[in-house]
Enzyme design. Structure first.
Site, short mmCIF file in Angstrom:
data_model
loop_
_atom_site.label_atom_id
_atom_site.label_comp_id
_atom_site.label_asym_id
_atom_site.label_seq_id
_atom_site.Cartn_x
_atom_site.Cartn_y
_atom_site.Cartn_z
N HIS A 136 42.31 36.73 38.12
CA HIS A 136 41.92 36.33 39.47
C HIS A 136 42.07 37.48 40.46
O HIS A 136 42.73 38.48 40.20
CB HIS A 136 42.76 35.13 39.94
CG HIS A 136 44.22 35.41 40.12
ND1 HIS A 136 45.09 35.55 39.06
CD2 HIS A 136 44.96 35.60 41.25
CE1 HIS A 136 46.31 35.79 39.52
NE2 HIS A 136 46.25 35.84 40.85
N HIS A 286 43.93 40.56 38.41
CA HIS A 286 45.22 40.63 37.74
C HIS A 286 45.54 39.30 37.07
O HIS A 286 44.93 38.27 37.36
CB HIS A 286 46.35 41.05 38.69
CG HIS A 286 46.51 40.18 39.90
ND1 HIS A 286 45.66 40.23 40.98
CD2 HIS A 286 47.45 39.25 40.20
CE1 HIS A 286 46.06 39.36 41.90
NE2 HIS A 286 47.14 38.75 41.44
#
Length: 310
Positions: A136, A286
């Site tokens: 995301h 990440h």
């Protein structure tokens, strides 16, 4: 007269599904075109990945940054996308002061607060499961998603709990030409509901539904400082591509989401006491690895207000 067929003609057809991740060389370009490598003069830098991730040595985050140090750290952030600092003895106030060198700090109504309104605290334990283990980009449900975030762990599990970042400019560079031509100019809808629905109180989401309506962002954004183009869709908050049939949109998004899964575009960071990570939210995705149950993992994050993607 018999005709000898080339070996490849006689092979049975390939059965690899379209849209998968294929083997072969990757284009691993870390810097924008035309930018040359330059040394860093005010700190030591140790690369942790080929295109993303570097450990910074010789900087004390408890001390105010000089203009020269801030400028050089910003260059390192743009060039490496995520910076790691070890052995930092800092408080939440130090963390906030460091992040504020890059702009105003934002608040997040969906995550519990730390000591201040602009600090979020992630407490994960046997009774409070993690849900950040999805690729995301932070808060893309905002019209102006965060510029970047600074994260420090307060309690580290004895095993596991790493975080992985992916360089989405490298992901864009490696799209097949026909896919790049297809996605350039498209926009997609981002919404906070999918990212928080399964783990949040519905009343909390309902209270903020009108304040955070769905927003549209380009599928490929241009970095406001480097000019590099990168994929800007993510599985937590991107719901569909504007003007496209839903089935077609889902197929294309699944393909674009999977680009973050390619290890050559990633760096993985193992936390230790005193570790701090600072990443460019405009250029990366990440993933918080959820492999530490039933141990606790407690982190505090501050995020910097960004600008509208274009």
């Amino acid at each position: 007269m018999s005709i000898e067929l080339p070996d490849r003609v006689r092979l049975r057809p390939a059965t690899v599904p379209d849209g998968g991740i294929l083997e072969g060389p990757r284009l691993l370009r870390r810097l924008p075109e035309g930018v040359e490598e330059r040394p860093y003069e005010l700190f030591a830098l140790r690369p942790l990945g080929r295109v993303i991730g570097a450990e910074i040595g010789g900087v004390d985050l408890a001390r105010p940054l000089t203009p020269a140090l801030h400028a050089e750290l910003n260059r390192a952030l743009l060039e490496w996308k995520v910076l790691f600092f070890r052995d930092q003895d800092i408080t939440s106030e130090h963390q906030r002061a460091f992040a504020a060198n890059w702009g105003e700090l934002e608040t997040n109504p969906f995550i519990p607060k730390g000591e201040t309104a602009d600090t979020t605290r992630f407490t994960r334990s046997a009774t409070m499961p993690a849900f950040e283990n999805i690729w995301h980009v932070d808060v893309t449900f905002r019209p102006e998603p965060a510029l970047g975030s600074v994260l420090r762990l307060i309690e580290i599990p004895p095993v596991g709990g790493d975080t992985i970042w992916a360089d989405m400019a490298a992901a864009y560079d490696n799209l097949p030409e026909d896919v790049r031509d297809r996605v350039d100019g498209l926009t997609a809808v981002h919404d906070f509901i999918p990212g928080f629905d399964r783990f949040s109180d519905p009343e909390l989401l309902l209270r903020h539904q009108d304040a955070f309506p769905p927003v549209e962002h380009p599928v490929v954004r241009t970095h406001p400082e480097t000019g590099r183009r990168s994929l800007f869709v993510n599985q937590a908050f991107t719901t569909h591509i504007v003007g496209m049939d839903r089935d077609e949109s889902d197929r294309l998004l699944r393909y674009l989401f999977s680009r973050a899964h390619i290890p050559e575009f990633q760096v993985r960071f193992s936390w230790r006491p005193g570790s701090v990570a600072f990443w460019d939210n405009r250029a990366t995705q990440h993933y918080a690895v959820n492999d530490y149950h039933p141990y606790a993992r407690v982190a505090e994050r501050v995020a910097i207000v960004g600008d509208r993607p274009f």
